[in-house]
Design an enzyme around this catalytic site. Structure first.
Site, mmCIF file in Angstrom:
data_model
loop_
_atom_site.group_PDB
_atom_site.id
_atom_site.type_symbol
_atom_site.label_atom_id
_atom_site.label_comp_id
_atom_site.label_asym_id
_atom_site.label_seq_id
_atom_site.Cartn_x
_atom_site.Cartn_y
_atom_site.Cartn_z
ATOM 1 N N LYS A 204 0.366 -1.015 -0.101
ATOM 2 C CA LYS A 204 -0.160 0.276 0.099
ATOM 3 C C LYS A 204 0.595 1.119 0.212
ATOM 4 O O LYS A 204 2.050 1.628 0.740
ATOM 5 C CB LYS A 204 -0.940 -0.049 1.059
ATOM 6 C CG LYS A 204 -1.872 0.942 0.897
ATOM 7 C CD LYS A 204 -2.951 1.444 2.361
ATOM 8 C CE LYS A 204 -3.675 2.378 2.584
ATOM 9 N NZ LYS A 204 -4.246 2.228 3.805
ATOM 10 N N ARG A 214 -10.739 9.555 2.604
ATOM 11 C CA ARG A 214 -10.931 10.459 3.269
ATOM 12 C C ARG A 214 -11.894 11.096 3.777
ATOM 13 O O ARG A 214 -12.140 10.726 4.774
ATOM 14 C CB ARG A 214 -8.938 11.368 3.988
ATOM 15 C CG ARG A 214 -7.868 10.031 3.928
ATOM 16 C CD ARG A 214 -6.712 10.810 3.882
ATOM 17 N NE ARG A 214 -5.776 9.317 3.307
ATOM 18 C CZ ARG A 214 -4.272 10.257 3.303
ATOM 19 N NH1 ARG A 214 -3.909 11.366 3.431
ATOM 20 N NH2 ARG A 214 -3.530 9.357 3.218
ATOM 21 N N LYS A 228 1.591 9.507 5.715
ATOM 22 C CA LYS A 228 1.745 8.006 6.343
ATOM 23 C C LYS A 228 2.518 7.429 5.653
ATOM 24 O O LYS A 228 2.742 6.351 5.584
ATOM 25 C CB LYS A 228 0.111 7.669 5.375
ATOM 26 C CG LYS A 228 -0.461 8.390 6.791
ATOM 27 C CD LYS A 228 -2.046 7.429 6.227
ATOM 28 C CE LYS A 228 -3.615 7.776 6.761
ATOM 29 N NZ LYS A 228 -4.721 6.821 6.440
ATOM 30 N N GLU A 244 7.394 -7.226 0.598
ATOM 31 C CA GLU A 244 6.428 -6.256 1.741
ATOM 32 C C GLU A 244 5.560 -8.250 1.179
ATOM 33 O O GLU A 244 5.363 -8.599 2.986
ATOM 34 C CB GLU A 244 5.848 -5.790 1.586
ATOM 35 C CG GLU A 244 6.008 -4.309 2.456
ATOM 36 C CD GLU A 244 5.933 -4.527 3.646
ATOM 37 O OE1 GLU A 244 5.286 -5.191 4.151
ATOM 38 O OE2 GLU A 244 6.596 -3.011 4.037
ATOM 39 N N LYS A 259 -1.965 -1.691 -3.893
ATOM 40 C CA LYS A 259 -2.552 -0.260 -3.757
ATOM 41 C C LYS A 259 -2.374 1.170 -3.867
ATOM 42 O O LYS A 259 -0.807 0.957 -3.124
ATOM 43 C CB LYS A 259 -3.601 -0.082 -2.028
ATOM 44 C CG LYS A 259 -5.004 1.433 -2.325
ATOM 45 C CD LYS A 259 -5.526 0.505 -0.789
ATOM 46 C CE LYS A 259 -5.934 1.687 -0.066
ATOM 47 N NZ LYS A 259 -6.655 1.581 1.512
ATOM 48 N N SER A 285 -10.563 6.148 -4.299
ATOM 49 C CA SER A 285 -10.848 6.574 -4.067
ATOM 50 C C SER A 285 -10.388 7.759 -5.630
ATOM 51 O O SER A 285 -11.147 8.528 -6.467
ATOM 52 C CB SER A 285 -11.516 7.327 -3.380
ATOM 53 O OG SER A 285 -9.557 8.115 -2.522
ATOM 54 N N TYR A 324 -15.575 1.483 -6.652
ATOM 55 C CA TYR A 324 -15.966 1.940 -6.664
ATOM 56 C C TYR A 324 -17.520 2.093 -7.740
ATOM 57 O O TYR A 324 -18.772 2.113 -7.860
ATOM 58 C CB TYR A 324 -16.293 3.542 -6.273
ATOM 59 C CG TYR A 324 -15.236 3.619 -5.110
ATOM 60 C CD1 TYR A 324 -15.833 3.385 -3.247
ATOM 61 C CD2 TYR A 324 -13.739 3.733 -5.276
ATOM 62 C CE1 TYR A 324 -15.459 3.505 -2.644
ATOM 63 C CE2 TYR A 324 -13.396 3.254 -4.112
ATOM 64 C CZ TYR A 324 -13.682 3.496 -2.467
ATOM 65 O OH TYR A 324 -13.045 3.729 -1.831
HETATM 66 C C1 PBG Z 1 -7.567 3.707 5.674
HETATM 67 C C2 PBG Z 1 -7.913 3.422 4.175
HETATM 68 C C3 PBG Z 1 -7.047 4.137 3.108
HETATM 69 C C4 PBG Z 1 -7.858 3.319 2.084
HETATM 70 C C5 PBG Z 1 -8.349 2.384 2.090
HETATM 71 N N1 PBG Z 1 -8.162 2.086 3.625
HETATM 72 C C6 PBG Z 1 -6.550 5.368 3.204
HETATM 73 C C7 PBG Z 1 -5.340 5.623 3.563
HETATM 74 O O1 PBG Z 1 -4.812 5.160 4.339
HETATM 75 O O2 PBG Z 1 -5.200 7.002 4.284
HETATM 76 C C8 PBG Z 1 -7.471 4.304 0.716
HETATM 77 C C9 PBG Z 1 -9.013 3.627 -0.149
HETATM 78 C C10 PBG Z 1 -10.015 4.910 -1.006
HETATM 79 O O3 PBG Z 1 -8.910 5.971 -1.430
HETATM 80 O O4 PBG Z 1 -10.423 4.010 -2.222
HETATM 81 N N2 PBG Z 1 -6.652 1.979 6.261
#
Ligand code: PBG
Length: 334
Positions: A204, A214, A228, A244, A259, A285, A324
């Protein structure tokens, strides 16, 4: 992947021959997208009869549990195999340590029970991370302004147990702490959940494409001045993704996630070449919002572009995709 060199020369060889007609293109197509490949992420909120729009995520809503069940019915009607749920936690329940995540009766646990009671045949994927529950929006607990790894893993493993107890089929840690898959696997096994699947968000990336999400879970404001990057992966790296994934497989992951999806197709392919484990990809998203806004501004055809994106993700090597647009695409390919 095996290397095959097929040498052909024009004019005897004309690659356009096989592209002449739809039936022929169908026969030679190397990649296909089926409804079986789709997972719909859904946002849930407290209350009754609530359907809320999300400003930065066009066409996606938050649902109270009663309305969520109606949405899941729609998902079932298209034979989409699985959903994943993400909670919007009320401000008053957010704390510095995110302890609402460990409330056995929190929004997520109640939603899990209702979904499994009404739709036992839909796969239910639950996110393991603290970001919806913390005032600062980080995925774990903060110590001296740093997400404390081992302490966070302790809490996440308890969160996973509560979700499994409520009925989640797949536990999906999205937090990127080191060592969490092994600890969660051991705890699940010790508590009698040896059949609960773990989908590890293995690679990720600290991406700029999570913004609308968010907003959707209400963790954006708190995180704005921060990022992050000291736990999610640097997007300059892909060899690191192999490490990983390798570690997560050793710790007992059943499936791994890459992701976001589209900017990381090379990572999907690299993982596919090296490991025999189901690879899931998350069209996040921001990726989705771009398509929707492109449609609104009349610069692209949303459905066709979505289809192309999803095919690309499959071509790269993913076996399933969080999107989505799952229902939109299911309608199209039905
Ligand atoms: C957080 C999490 C995130 C997403 C899924 N789980 C955002 C982040 O790490 O800040 C993002 C999914 C998306 O953007 O559609 N644990």
């Amino acid at each position: 992947m095996n290397k095959r060199f097929t040498i052909g020369k024009f004019p005897r060889t004309r690659l356009r021959r096989n592209r002449q007609s739809p039936w022929c293109r169908n026969l030679v197509s190397e990649t296909n997208l089926s409804v079986n490949d789709l997972i719909l992420p859904l946002f849930i909120t407290e209350g009754k009869k609530i359907t809320q729009n999300i400003k930065s995520l066009p066409s996606v809503q938050r649902y109270s549990i009663d309305m969520l069940l109606k949405k899941v019915e729609e998902v079932a009607s298209f034979n989409i195999p699985a959903i994943s749920i993400f909670p919007y936690i009320e401000k008053k329940l957010k704390t510095f340590d995110g302890k609402e995540a460990l409330n056995k009766n929190n929004l997520v646990c109640r939603a899990i029970k209702e979904i499994k009671k009404n739709f036992p045949n839909i796969g239910l994927i639950c996110d393991v991370a603290l970001d919806p529950y913390t005032t600062h929006g980080h995925d774990g607990i903060l110590k001296n302004n740093y997400v404390a790894n081992d302490e966070t893993v302790e809490i996440l493993s308890q969160q996973a147990i509560y979700q499994a107890e409520a009925g989640a089929d797949i536990i999906a840690p999205s937090d990127m702490m080191d060592g969490r898959i092994g600890v969660i696997r051991d705890r699940l096994d010790n508590e009698g959940f040896n059949n609960t699947i773990i989908l590890s968000y293995s690679a990720k990336f600290a991406s700029n494409f999570y913004g609308p999400f968010r907003d959707a879970v209400g963790s954006s404001l708190s995180i704005n001045k921060s990022d992050k990057k000291n736990y999610q992966m640097d997007f300059k790296n892909s060899d690191e993704a192999i490490r990983e994934v390798a570690m997560d497989i050793n710790e007992g992951a059943d499936m791994v996630m890459i992701k976001p999806a589209l900017p990381y197709l090379d990572v999907i392919t690299k993982i596919k070449q090296r490991f025999n484990i189901p690879i899931f990809a998350y069209q996040v998203s921001g990726e989705y919002a771009i398509l929707k806004l492109g449609e609104k501004e009349k610069v692209l055809n949303y459905e066709k572009s979505l289809f192309e994106n999803l095919i690309s993700i499959k071509r790269a090597g993913a076996s399933a995709i969080f999107t989505y647009g799952a229902i939109d695409i299911a309608k199209k390919i039905k």
